[in-house]
Scaffold this motif. Structure first.
Motif, short mmCIF file in Angstrom:
data_model
loop_
_atom_site.label_atom_id
_atom_site.label_comp_id
_atom_site.label_asym_id
_atom_site.label_seq_id
_atom_site.Cartn_x
_atom_site.Cartn_y
_atom_site.Cartn_z
N GLU A 1 12.75 27.62 -35.57
CA GLU A 1 12.59 28.45 -34.38
C GLU A 1 12.46 27.54 -33.17
O GLU A 1 11.85 26.47 -33.25
CB GLU A 1 11.35 29.35 -34.51
CG GLU A 1 11.45 30.32 -35.67
CD GLU A 1 10.12 30.96 -36.03
OE1 GLU A 1 10.13 32.12 -36.48
OE2 GLU A 1 9.07 30.29 -35.86
N ASN A 2 13.02 27.97 -32.04
CA ASN A 2 13.08 27.12 -30.85
C ASN A 2 12.02 27.46 -29.82
O ASN A 2 11.64 28.63 -29.65
CB ASN A 2 14.45 27.21 -30.19
CG ASN A 2 15.55 26.59 -31.03
OD1 ASN A 2 16.52 27.24 -31.37
ND2 ASN A 2 15.40 25.31 -31.35
N LEU A 3 11.59 26.43 -29.12
CA LEU A 3 10.73 26.54 -27.95
C LEU A 3 11.30 25.56 -26.92
O LEU A 3 11.53 24.39 -27.24
CB LEU A 3 9.29 26.18 -28.31
CG LEU A 3 8.21 26.23 -27.23
CD1 LEU A 3 6.83 26.44 -27.86
CD2 LEU A 3 8.19 24.97 -26.36
N VAL A 4 11.56 26.05 -25.70
CA VAL A 4 12.19 25.22 -24.69
C VAL A 4 11.30 25.13 -23.45
O VAL A 4 10.80 26.14 -22.96
CB VAL A 4 13.58 25.76 -24.29
CG1 VAL A 4 14.25 24.79 -23.31
CG2 VAL A 4 14.46 25.95 -25.51
N VAL A 5 11.14 23.90 -22.97
CA VAL A 5 10.40 23.65 -21.72
C VAL A 5 11.43 23.36 -20.64
O VAL A 5 12.28 22.48 -20.80
CB VAL A 5 9.43 22.46 -21.88
CG1 VAL A 5 8.80 22.10 -20.53
CG2 VAL A 5 8.37 22.79 -22.92
N GLY A 6 11.38 24.10 -19.55
CA GLY A 6 12.30 23.91 -18.44
C GLY A 6 11.60 23.29 -17.24
O GLY A 6 10.50 23.72 -16.87
N VAL A 7 12.23 22.26 -16.66
CA VAL A 7 11.68 21.60 -15.47
C VAL A 7 12.77 21.53 -14.42
O VAL A 7 13.87 21.01 -14.68
CB VAL A 7 11.18 20.17 -15.80
CG1 VAL A 7 10.42 19.62 -14.60
CG2 VAL A 7 10.30 20.16 -17.04
N LEU A 8 12.49 22.04 -13.23
CA LEU A 8 13.47 22.07 -12.15
C LEU A 8 13.29 20.88 -11.22
O LEU A 8 12.16 20.45 -10.96
CB LEU A 8 13.35 23.37 -11.36
CG LEU A 8 14.00 24.62 -11.97
CD1 LEU A 8 13.38 25.01 -13.30
CD2 LEU A 8 13.93 25.80 -11.00
N PHE A 9 14.42 20.37 -10.73
CA PHE A 9 14.41 19.20 -9.85
C PHE A 9 15.37 19.39 -8.69
O PHE A 9 16.37 20.12 -8.80
CB PHE A 9 14.87 17.94 -10.60
CG PHE A 9 13.96 17.47 -11.69
CD1 PHE A 9 12.95 16.56 -11.42
CD2 PHE A 9 14.11 17.93 -12.99
CE1 PHE A 9 12.11 16.10 -12.43
CE2 PHE A 9 13.27 17.48 -14.01
CZ PHE A 9 12.28 16.57 -13.72
N ASN A 10 15.09 18.69 -7.61
CA ASN A 10 16.07 18.42 -6.56
C ASN A 10 16.37 16.93 -6.58
O ASN A 10 15.52 16.12 -6.96
CB ASN A 10 15.55 18.85 -5.19
CG ASN A 10 15.64 20.36 -5.00
OD1 ASN A 10 16.63 20.98 -5.36
ND2 ASN A 10 14.59 20.96 -4.44
N LEU A 11 17.56 16.57 -6.19
CA LEU A 11 17.97 15.17 -6.19
C LEU A 11 17.49 14.48 -4.92
O LEU A 11 17.42 15.08 -3.85
CB LEU A 11 19.49 15.07 -6.29
CG LEU A 11 20.11 15.62 -7.58
CD1 LEU A 11 21.63 15.53 -7.53
CD2 LEU A 11 19.58 14.88 -8.79
N THR A 12 17.15 13.21 -5.06
CA THR A 12 16.66 12.44 -3.92
C THR A 12 17.18 11.02 -3.97
O THR A 12 17.47 10.49 -5.05
CB THR A 12 15.11 12.42 -3.90
OG1 THR A 12 14.66 11.63 -2.79
CG2 THR A 12 14.56 11.81 -5.18
N ASP A 13 17.31 10.41 -2.80
CA ASP A 13 17.69 9.00 -2.72
C ASP A 13 16.46 8.10 -2.58
O ASP A 13 16.59 6.88 -2.50
CB ASP A 13 18.61 8.78 -1.51
CG ASP A 13 19.93 9.52 -1.66
OD1 ASP A 13 20.50 9.49 -2.75
OD2 ASP A 13 20.37 10.14 -0.67
N LYS A 14 15.27 8.69 -2.58
CA LYS A 14 14.05 7.92 -2.34
C LYS A 14 13.58 7.14 -3.56
O LYS A 14 12.96 6.10 -3.45
CB LYS A 14 12.93 8.86 -1.89
CG LYS A 14 13.17 9.51 -0.53
CD LYS A 14 11.95 10.31 -0.09
CE LYS A 14 11.69 11.49 -1.00
NZ LYS A 14 10.56 12.32 -0.53
#
Length: 232
Positions: free
Chosen positions: A126-139
C-alpha cells in the motif's frame, strides 16, 4: 499481432495517450481509474478538518540512491529502502523520489513551479506519498535547504543523501486519501502535502532538463465528498 503488456503501454501528458485517455489505453489503467477519489486535487485551508491524533513520523537517514529516467520524469531510487515513515502504527518505506513540473497539487489557488513526491510502500504494498512544493531560485548554490555531506555523482548516476533535505522545517500539512497521479492511477493512497513552499535550485533541475518532460503534471481531479484534513 502480439498484445502489449500493461507495463509496455505508452502514455503521456498530451495527445491521444494524454491524461483524459489513460483509462482507455489498457485494462490495467481502466481498473485503476475506477477508484473514485483521484489525485491531485486543489487543497484549500478553509475547507479542511483537524487531523486529530493521526501523526506522521519521519525516520529518514542518509542512504545510497540511483537516478533513473522513466515514466516521464527523473526518479531517485534507494538501493536498500532504509528510510521510512510511520502512520497509524504502520511502517511505510521510502521506495522512490520523483518530481513534476509544474506542481500537481494546487494550494489556495496557487500552483508552484515544481512538486517533489516521496513515495512510500508498506508490507502490504500500500502506498503513502509525501508531496513538497517548490519554486525555482538562482540564490541557492546546490539543491535545497541544508545539504550537509550529500554526494551527487551525476556522471555515474549515484547519490548519497538524507531524503529529509527535501522536507520543509515546518511540517504543517494537508492529509487526504487519493490515488497515484500516473497510470494506473490506483488507490487508495494516503497523501500528505506540506503547505510550506520551498526553494529549489534552478541549476539542480537543469541537470535533468534534457531528460525531463516539462508540463508533466496530471490535471486537477474532482474532490467529490472526501474529507481533507490539516495538521499544524
Amino acid at each position: 499481432m502480439k498484445k502489449k503488456r500493461n507495463m509496455d503501454v505508452e502514455w503521456s501528458y498530451s495527445g491521444a495517450n494524454g491524461p483524459e485517455h489513460w483509462h482507455t489505453l489498457c485494462d490495467w489503467y481502466a481498473e485503476g481509474a475506477k477508484y473514485p477519489y483521484q489525485s491531485p486535487i486543489h487543497l484549500i485551508h478553509d475547507e479542511t478538518q483537524d487531523i486529530g491524533d493521526e501523526i506522521l513520523s519521519f525516520h529518514y537517514k542518509k542512504e545510497k540512491f540511483t537516478e533513473k529516467e522513466f515514466k516521464n520524469t527523473i526518479h531517485f531510487v534507494p538501493y536498500n529502502t532504509e528510510s521510512y515513515v510511520v502512520f497509524k502504527g504502520v511502517e511505510y518505506h521510502l521506495t522512490d523520489i520523483h518530481f513534476h513540473m509544474p506542481s500537481e497539487h494546487v494550494i489556495d489557488d496557487t500552483q508552484t513551479e515544481l512538486e517533489f513526491h516521496l513515495v512510500h510502500t508498506n508490507a502490504n504494498q500500500e502506498n503513502l506519498v509525501v508531496g513538497v512544493l517548490f519554486n525555482l531560485t538562482d540564490k541557492l548554490n546546490w539543491i535545497c535547504n541544508d545539504q550537509d555531506d550529500s554526494i551527487w555523482d551525476f556522471d555515474h548516476h549515484i547519490q548519497w543523501f538524507d531524503p529529509s533535505i527535501f522536507l520543509p522545517e515546518k511540517h504543517s500539512h494537508f492529509h487526504y486519501v487519493g490515488s497515484l497521479t500516473t497510470p494506473p492511477t490506483k488507490g487508495p493512497v494516503n497523501w500528505f502535502v506540506f503547505d510550506t513552499i520551498g526553494e529549489m535550485s534552478r541549476l539542480f533541475i537543469e541537470e535533468f532538463r534534457e531528460e525531463v518532460l516539462e508540463n508533466n503534471n496530471r490535471p486537477l481531479q474532482n474532490k467529490k465528498d472526501r474529507p481533507i484534513y490539516y495538521s499544524k
